[in-house]
Design a protein around this motif. Structure first.
Motif, mmCIF file in Angstrom:
data_model
loop_
_atom_site.group_PDB
_atom_site.id
_atom_site.type_symbol
_atom_site.label_atom_id
_atom_site.label_comp_id
_atom_site.label_asym_id
_atom_site.label_seq_id
_atom_site.Cartn_x
_atom_site.Cartn_y
_atom_site.Cartn_z
ATOM 1 N N ALA A 131 0.748 -1.192 -0.107
ATOM 2 C CA ALA A 131 0.013 0.085 -0.119
ATOM 3 C C ALA A 131 0.835 1.166 0.002
ATOM 4 O O ALA A 131 0.347 2.437 -0.151
ATOM 5 C CB ALA A 131 -0.646 0.139 1.350
ATOM 6 N N ARG A 133 2.544 4.187 -1.239
ATOM 7 C CA ARG A 133 2.601 5.244 -2.130
ATOM 8 C C ARG A 133 1.714 4.749 -3.326
ATOM 9 O O ARG A 133 2.043 4.900 -4.491
ATOM 10 C CB ARG A 133 3.988 5.634 -2.728
ATOM 11 C CG ARG A 133 4.963 6.156 -1.746
ATOM 12 C CD ARG A 133 6.385 6.445 -2.349
ATOM 13 N NE ARG A 133 7.170 6.988 -1.489
ATOM 14 C CZ ARG A 133 7.881 6.549 -0.497
ATOM 15 N NH1 ARG A 133 7.629 5.098 -0.476
ATOM 16 N NH2 ARG A 133 8.455 7.350 0.535
ATOM 17 N N THR A 134 0.493 4.262 -3.181
ATOM 18 C CA THR A 134 -0.273 3.864 -4.035
ATOM 19 C C THR A 134 -1.676 3.630 -3.445
ATOM 20 O O THR A 134 -1.840 3.982 -2.262
ATOM 21 C CB THR A 134 -0.132 2.480 -4.595
ATOM 22 O OG1 THR A 134 -0.924 2.071 -5.765
ATOM 23 C CG2 THR A 134 -0.330 1.301 -3.649
ATOM 24 N N SER A 135 -2.715 3.765 -4.197
ATOM 25 C CA SER A 135 -3.970 3.641 -3.739
ATOM 26 C C SER A 135 -4.694 2.302 -3.124
ATOM 27 O O SER A 135 -3.935 1.450 -3.494
ATOM 28 C CB SER A 135 -5.215 4.165 -4.677
ATOM 29 O OG SER A 135 -5.087 2.843 -5.831
ATOM 30 N N MET A 136 -5.247 2.198 -2.181
ATOM 31 C CA MET A 136 -5.772 1.038 -1.381
ATOM 32 C C MET A 136 -6.532 0.139 -2.497
ATOM 33 O O MET A 136 -6.172 -1.037 -2.566
ATOM 34 C CB MET A 136 -7.047 1.282 -0.597
ATOM 35 C CG MET A 136 -7.049 0.093 0.353
ATOM 36 S SD MET A 136 -8.540 0.645 1.878
ATOM 37 C CE MET A 136 -7.242 1.568 2.921
ATOM 38 N N GLN A 138 -5.624 -0.093 -5.875
ATOM 39 C CA GLN A 138 -4.384 -0.710 -6.576
ATOM 40 C C GLN A 138 -3.673 -1.664 -5.718
ATOM 41 O O GLN A 138 -3.208 -2.701 -6.072
ATOM 42 C CB GLN A 138 -3.371 0.311 -6.866
ATOM 43 C CG GLN A 138 -4.102 1.255 -8.042
ATOM 44 C CD GLN A 138 -3.249 2.420 -8.401
ATOM 45 O OE1 GLN A 138 -2.599 3.021 -7.539
ATOM 46 N NE2 GLN A 138 -2.936 2.903 -9.735
#
Length: 281
Positions: A131, A133-136, A138
């Motif tokens: 998780a 540096r990315t969306s949940m 993704q």
């Protein structure tokens, strides 16, 4: 394949239906949806890393666990109790609501809810890396792609995978796998420590900062009485509802500070969803 039936006397309020509904909407470790009243799940037994399946039903104040698998099903049963918070004496939980009207409202809104979500600290740690540096959404897609029949790979399997992930995520996942294999992410060990000490211990794993370490201890090991100090949405909710700092407000929640924190987060998310729906977004 062995089979095992365990009956657990649950101390304090508990609703399987409420807990199941909460877990089915918990994106980081979403429970597969099934027909019927039972909560069904397949997971890896900590330490052995063999698969076990469980069907949980409720009979009054008793949780009935029907387990199957090739590993130690007594260990599996203990793990189920831990990740469903059935191992916690919740008989004092209503008194927290008596002391705090905001928590009383949350208890009424989510009657019988007990925090659940990650099968183990290892899975919580791996999710924390995915998780970053990315969306949940993704991160959930990547986690699902790594899983086989809905079960996240064992530490040894994870360590051997050649993954196309951004940044240092593969390096960090291997560090998490090594820590799990070395017993550094063992739930019983982390629960035996004071929560602050456990959080510091988890931060020794490469790639796991304060936020991730709190998630591993509070939602992976399911420690019932700790305050997440690095969760901005909880801090915002407390400021809006109480007008006082989280550290001060949470003193009235002992010995269920994690439970109260989860209830407030769920209350906030439901309110924000309602506001978005009302605005047509």
């Amino acid at each position: 394949m062995a089979h095992h039936l365990v009956e657990v006397a649950v101390q304090g309020p508990w609703s399987l239906a409420t807990s199941r509904a909460f877990w089915e909407g918990f994106t980081p470790s979403e429970l597969p949806r099934h027909d019927g009243e039972a909560l069904r799940s397949t997971f890896l037994v900590e330490g052995e890393w063999r698969r076990a399946s469980v069907s949980v039903t409720q009979r009054g104040a008793t949780a009935v666990l029907e387990l199957s698998g090739d590993g130690d099903l007594d260990l599996a049963a203990a793990q189920v109790c831990r990740f469903l918070s059935l191992d916690v004496d919740g008989s004092g939980w209503p008194a927290v609501g008596a002391r705090d009207p905001v928590i009383a409202g949350a208890q009424k809104a989510f009657s019988g809810l007990r925090p659940c979500g990650f099968y183990s600290p290892y899975e919580a740690a791996a999710w924390s890396v995915l998780a970053q540096r990315t969306s949940m959404a993704q991160a959930a897609e990547v986690k699902a792609a790594l899983s086989v029949d809905g079960v996240f790979p064992s530490p040894a399997e994870l360590r051997s995978l050649d993954l196309d992930l951004p940044g240092r995520k593969q390096e960090y996942l291997r560090a998490v796998a090594d820590a799990a294999l070395d017993g550094l992410l063992d739930a019983a060990t982390l629960r035996a420590m004071k929560p602050a000490v456990a959080v510091l211990a988890v931060q020794q794993v490469k790639g796991l900062g304060p936020f991730a370490a709190e998630l591993v201890v509070l939602r992976g090991a399911n420690e019932p009485d700790a305050v997440p100090h690095n969760e901005s949405r909880l801090t915002d909710e407390v400021r809006e509802r109480y007008g006082r700092p989280l550290a001060e407000v949470s003193e009235a929640w002992r010995p269920y500070r994690t439970w109260a924190s989860v209830h407030l987060r769920v209350l906030r998310e439901r309110r924000l969803r309602g506001e978005m729906a009302a605005s047509g977004r």
